[in-house]
Design an enzyme around this catalytic site. Structure first.
Site, PDB file in Angstrom:
ATOM      1  N   HIS A  78       0.835  -1.200   0.000  1.00  0.00           N
ATOM      2  CA  HIS A  78       0.000   0.000   0.000  1.00  0.00           C
ATOM      3  C   HIS A  78       0.864   1.242   0.000  1.00  0.00           C
ATOM      4  CE1 HIS A  78       0.529   1.069   4.342  1.00  0.00           C
ATOM      5  NE2 HIS A  78       0.627  -0.234   4.511  1.00  0.00           N
ATOM      6  N   ASP A  80      -0.680   4.333   0.843  1.00  0.00           N
ATOM      7  CA  ASP A  80      -1.282   5.311   1.740  1.00  0.00           C
ATOM      8  C   ASP A  80      -0.618   5.258   3.113  1.00  0.00           C
ATOM      9  OD1 ASP A  80      -2.568   2.724   1.946  1.00  0.00           O
ATOM     10  OD2 ASP A  80      -4.033   3.642   3.289  1.00  0.00           O
ATOM     11  N   ASP A 110       6.363   2.040   6.929  1.00  0.00           N
ATOM     12  CA  ASP A 110       5.040   1.444   6.721  1.00  0.00           C
ATOM     13  C   ASP A 110       4.313   2.151   5.594  1.00  0.00           C
ATOM     14  OD1 ASP A 110       2.718   0.003   7.019  1.00  0.00           O
ATOM     15  OD2 ASP A 110       2.077   1.015   8.854  1.00  0.00           O
ATOM     16  N   GLU A 144      -5.243   0.980   2.729  1.00  0.00           N
ATOM     17  CA  GLU A 144      -4.913  -0.037   3.728  1.00  0.00           C
ATOM     18  C   GLU A 144      -5.012   0.518   5.135  1.00  0.00           C
ATOM     19  OE1 GLU A 144      -2.643  -2.638   6.413  1.00  0.00           O
ATOM     20  OE2 GLU A 144      -2.299  -0.523   5.997  1.00  0.00           O
ATOM     21  N   GLU A 145      -4.643   1.781   5.312  1.00  0.00           N
ATOM     22  CA  GLU A 145      -4.631   2.375   6.648  1.00  0.00           C
ATOM     23  C   GLU A 145      -6.024   2.815   7.101  1.00  0.00           C
ATOM     24  OE1 GLU A 145      -2.248   2.079   8.465  1.00  0.00           O
ATOM     25  OE2 GLU A 145      -0.346   2.201   7.389  1.00  0.00           O
ATOM     26  N   GLU A 173       4.586  -5.603   4.420  1.00  0.00           N
ATOM     27  CA  GLU A 173       4.423  -4.940   5.711  1.00  0.00           C
ATOM     28  C   GLU A 173       5.702  -5.042   6.543  1.00  0.00           C
ATOM     29  OE1 GLU A 173       2.148  -3.090   6.942  1.00  0.00           O
ATOM     30  OE2 GLU A 173       0.525  -3.346   5.499  1.00  0.00           O
ATOM     31  N   HIS A 361       3.976   4.554  12.342  1.00  0.00           N
ATOM     32  CA  HIS A 361       2.892   5.398  12.862  1.00  0.00           C
ATOM     33  C   HIS A 361       3.361   6.346  13.954  1.00  0.00           C
ATOM     34  CE1 HIS A 361      -0.762   2.803  11.390  1.00  0.00           C
ATOM     35  NE2 HIS A 361       0.263   2.722  10.551  1.00  0.00           N
TER      36      HIS A 361
END
Length: 389
Positions: A78, A80, A110, A144-145, A173, A361
């Protein structure tokens, strides 16, 4: 014994450039900020066919290249990222600045680092003179997030409609702990959230005999939830239930509450499916002599990839990492959910392998250049081993 990759930065500068380009795109879910078009352009140069699916502001890329008879491999990822403000960051979170050989930026770990590394591995593999077999898919989403309702679930449906059956899916991931490749995921626990609404009867606190205290019932319910035994759990894949909120509306100190809400989240072993969890907790509520409503939110199914007797993708990745690091990776199903759940089935082996996840994150999310080159080398070995004659 093979040693960890010790490659100088100057040998493959393009992976750094690709990552910096991706980080500088403010692709906060569901916006892809041009990253899908960038990947489409790069993969077109390698003669991939590309299809795009757009839904509710989400862009999905399905790129594929057929080499001949053989296994069907997909790379899932991903572009995003979660939001980021400049507060607390050493650099602008979308600047992709390099400080002491570390690339900082939202999505560095990520999982734009993985996407950049796989892009370079793909280019290297496609340009090589090796005799290639099978088919190679790129499956990339910008959802995805978020709720993941318009991303990989639609890609999986697209593959099904086209009759494409994946033998293996590598998800980029971030899975590593202290050293890139030291941990990979061969499954994920499932997740489901829910809420109980306890309906009581209000009244004056001095006359509790005329009331039904919803908060007291909620307390008893929480106690029983915390002591549930999950007998089907397997080692390394434990079910946990966490109460995330207990709320009484309109609190008055001399009024017995007529309602109380209990919210919770269950992360469940791959031995269960979401229906099993719903059935178990519904049965618990029915044991109470009380009026309790239950509702469910955001089910994410568990999945698990075991070993195969032949052409085992999980074993291939284990061996590739052992050749790079001199040690085999640990297998894990811990952590949050991932898009791997949309592609896993009895036939398709899904394995997650990426850079370290200790900064994801967070403020100052980052990936070291050494780690970036290490995961690129692992991805190269996977492609050359799985899709070469």
């Amino acid at each position: 014994m093979p040693q960890p990759l010790q490659t100088g930065v100057q040998t493959i500068p393009s992976v750094i450039e690709h990552l910096q380009h991706l980080i500088r795109a403010r692709s906060i879910t569901p916006c892809d900020a041009g990253t899908i078009a960038f990947l489409q352009k790069q993969l077109h140069k390698c003669d991939f066919e590309v299809d795009l699916i757009e839904s509710n502001g989400v862009k999905n890329l399905i790129a594929y290249k057929h080499f001949g008879d053989g296994p069907v491999l997909a790379y899932s990822g991903h572009v995003d990222v979660v939001p980021a403000t400049s507060e607390g960051w050493a650099v602008d979170p979308f600047s992709a600045e390099i400080v002491d050989d570390i690339i900082y930026g939202r999505g560095a770990a990520d999982m734009k680092g993985s996407v950049a590394a796989m892009l370079n591995a793909t280019i290297d593999f496609c340009q090589s003179s090796n005799k290639k077999i099978g088919s190679f898919y790129w499956l990339i989403t910008s959802d995805e997030e978020g709720e993941a309702t318009d991303g990989s679930v639609l890609i999986a449906e697209y593959l099904k409609q086209k009759g494409v059956v994946l033998d293996a899916c590598l998800v980029g991931e971030p899975t590593s702990h202290k050293l890139v490749g030291d941990t990979i995921k061969n499954g994920r626990r499932g997740a489901i959230s829910g809420r109980f609404i306890i309906n009581g009867k209000a009244g004056h606190v001095a006359y509790p005999e005329f009331t039904v205290n919803a908060a007291h019932i909620a307390g008893e319910l929480v106690t029983q939830l915390s002591h549930l035994n999950w007998s089907l759990d397997e080692p390394g894949s434990k079910t946990t239930l966490q109460v995330t909120g207990i709320t009484v509306p309109d609190i008055v100190d001399n009024l017995v509450p007529a309602a109380c809400e209990v919210t919770f989240n269950v992360r469940y072993s791959h031995s269960y499916k979401s229906g099993d969890i719903c059935q178990r907790l519904t049965a618990l509520v029915e044991c109470f002599d009380a009026d309790i409503d239950i509702s469910w939110e955001r089910p994410c199914e568990s999945f698990y990839t075991g070993k195969k007797q032949s052409n085992c993708f999980l074993s291939l990745i284990e061996n590739v990492i052992a050749e790079e690091l001199g040690q085999y990776p640990a297998l894990s199903t811990a952590g949050g959910t991932s898009d791997g759940r949309f592609f896993a089935n009895e036939h398709t082996q899904v394995v997650e392998c990426g850079v370290k996840n200790d900064s994801i994150h967070q403020v100052n999310e980052h990936v070291s250049i050494t780690d970036l080159l290490s995961i690129e080398q692992i991805y190269k070995r996977v492609l050359y081993t799985y899709l070469s004659e």
